[in-house]
Design a protein around this motif. Structure first.
Motif, PDB file in Angstrom:
ATOM      1  N   VAL A  79      58.040  27.376  51.882  1.00  0.00           N
ATOM      2  CA  VAL A  79      57.273  27.744  50.702  1.00  0.00           C
ATOM      3  C   VAL A  79      56.929  29.237  50.730  1.00  0.00           C
ATOM      4  CG1 VAL A  79      55.179  27.272  49.371  1.00  0.00           C
ATOM      5  CG2 VAL A  79      56.354  25.407  50.565  1.00  0.00           C
ATOM      6  N   HIS A  80      56.579  29.725  51.910  1.00  0.00           N
ATOM      7  CA  HIS A  80      56.319  31.163  52.071  1.00  0.00           C
ATOM      8  C   HIS A  80      56.374  31.482  53.559  1.00  0.00           C
ATOM      9  CE1 HIS A  80      52.126  30.586  53.442  1.00  0.00           C
ATOM     10  NE2 HIS A  80      52.071  29.630  52.537  1.00  0.00           N
ATOM     11  N   TYR A  81      56.408  32.781  53.859  1.00  0.00           N
ATOM     12  CA  TYR A  81      56.390  33.189  55.260  1.00  0.00           C
ATOM     13  C   TYR A  81      55.700  34.532  55.409  1.00  0.00           C
ATOM     14  CZ  TYR A  81      60.670  35.738  53.944  1.00  0.00           C
ATOM     15  OH  TYR A  81      61.593  36.549  53.326  1.00  0.00           O
ATOM     16  N   ARG A  82      55.222  34.777  56.621  1.00  0.00           N
ATOM     17  CA  ARG A  82      54.530  36.027  56.956  1.00  0.00           C
ATOM     18  C   ARG A  82      55.240  36.662  58.146  1.00  0.00           C
ATOM     19  NH1 ARG A  82      50.948  31.999  57.064  1.00  0.00           N
ATOM     20  NH2 ARG A  82      50.330  32.365  59.197  1.00  0.00           N
ATOM     21  N   ILE A  83      55.297  37.977  58.137  1.00  0.00           N
ATOM     22  CA  ILE A  83      55.942  38.732  59.212  1.00  0.00           C
ATOM     23  C   ILE A  83      54.857  39.529  59.922  1.00  0.00           C
ATOM     24  CG2 ILE A  83      57.699  40.462  59.758  1.00  0.00           C
ATOM     25  CD1 ILE A  83      59.034  39.664  57.063  1.00  0.00           C
ATOM     26  N   PRO A  92      51.252  42.968  58.126  1.00  0.00           N
ATOM     27  CA  PRO A  92      50.033  42.196  57.884  1.00  0.00           C
ATOM     28  C   PRO A  92      49.603  42.292  56.419  1.00  0.00           C
ATOM     29  CG  PRO A  92      49.567  44.138  59.225  1.00  0.00           C
ATOM     30  CD  PRO A  92      51.056  44.059  59.057  1.00  0.00           C
ATOM     31  N   GLY A  93      49.121  41.172  55.908  1.00  0.00           N
ATOM     32  CA  GLY A  93      48.656  41.146  54.526  1.00  0.00           C
ATOM     33  C   GLY A  93      49.743  40.821  53.513  1.00  0.00           C
ATOM     34  N   LEU A  94      51.007  40.825  53.926  1.00  0.00           N
ATOM     35  CA  LEU A  94      52.113  40.531  53.027  1.00  0.00           C
ATOM     36  C   LEU A  94      52.548  39.080  53.225  1.00  0.00           C
ATOM     37  CD1 LEU A  94      54.298  41.808  51.061  1.00  0.00           C
ATOM     38  CD2 LEU A  94      55.741  41.846  53.074  1.00  0.00           C
ATOM     39  N   ILE A  95      52.694  38.356  52.125  1.00  0.00           N
ATOM     40  CA  ILE A  95      53.228  37.002  52.153  1.00  0.00           C
ATOM     41  C   ILE A  95      54.496  37.014  51.318  1.00  0.00           C
ATOM     42  CG2 ILE A  95      52.864  34.609  51.478  1.00  0.00           C
ATOM     43  CD1 ILE A  95      49.890  35.023  51.965  1.00  0.00           C
ATOM     44  N   ALA A  96      55.615  36.613  51.930  1.00  0.00           N
ATOM     45  CA  ALA A  96      56.906  36.590  51.238  1.00  0.00           C
ATOM     46  C   ALA A  96      57.168  35.187  50.717  1.00  0.00           C
ATOM     47  CB  ALA A  96      58.010  37.019  52.196  1.00  0.00           C
ATOM     48  N   ILE A  97      57.661  35.105  49.484  1.00  0.00           N
ATOM     49  CA  ILE A  97      58.002  33.824  48.875  1.00  0.00           C
ATOM     50  C   ILE A  97      59.489  33.865  48.540  1.00  0.00           C
ATOM     51  CG2 ILE A  97      57.569  32.262  46.955  1.00  0.00           C
ATOM     52  CD1 ILE A  97      54.763  33.559  46.763  1.00  0.00           C
ATOM     53  N   PRO A  98      60.288  32.950  49.108  1.00  0.00           N
ATOM     54  CA  PRO A  98      61.720  32.943  48.811  1.00  0.00           C
ATOM     55  C   PRO A  98      61.968  32.775  47.310  1.00  0.00           C
ATOM     56  CG  PRO A  98      61.240  31.485  50.652  1.00  0.00           C
ATOM     57  CD  PRO A  98      59.924  31.899  50.056  1.00  0.00           C
TER      58      PRO A  98
END
Length: 83
Positions: A32-36, A40-46
């Motif tokens: 659903v989403h991922y964090r690297i 920090p503070g960024l959420i990636a959504i495919p």
């Protein structure tokens, strides 16, 4: 945007020690989403998580040739590539 609902997590450690934390549906396994950790503070959504076919095409590709299977051919242009 807000993220709601149940999620399970899986942490993947990369070749150089960086971590990616994947949040996925505990029922079907879809990411659903991922964090690297280095962002920090960024959420990636495919982009595949969006059902709207008019969703704008991607403009960046985070892809590295050393990780590519021989039979994979990336032809999309004019994406900027990193790696």
């Amino acid at each position: 945007m807000s993220i709601q609902g149940r999620a399970a997590e899986f942490t993947r450690v990369g070749d150089e020690g960086g971590r990616v934390i994947y949040s996925f549906c505990p029922d079907c396994g879809t990411t659903v989403h991922y964090r690297i950790d280095v962002q920090p503070g960024l959420i990636a959504i495919p982009v595949g998580a969006f059902a709207d076919p008019s969703f704008p095409p991607p403009f960046l590709s985070f892809y590295h040739d050393s990780r590519r299977c021989e039979w994979v051919e990336v032809r999309t242009e004019p994406l900027a590539t990193f790696g």
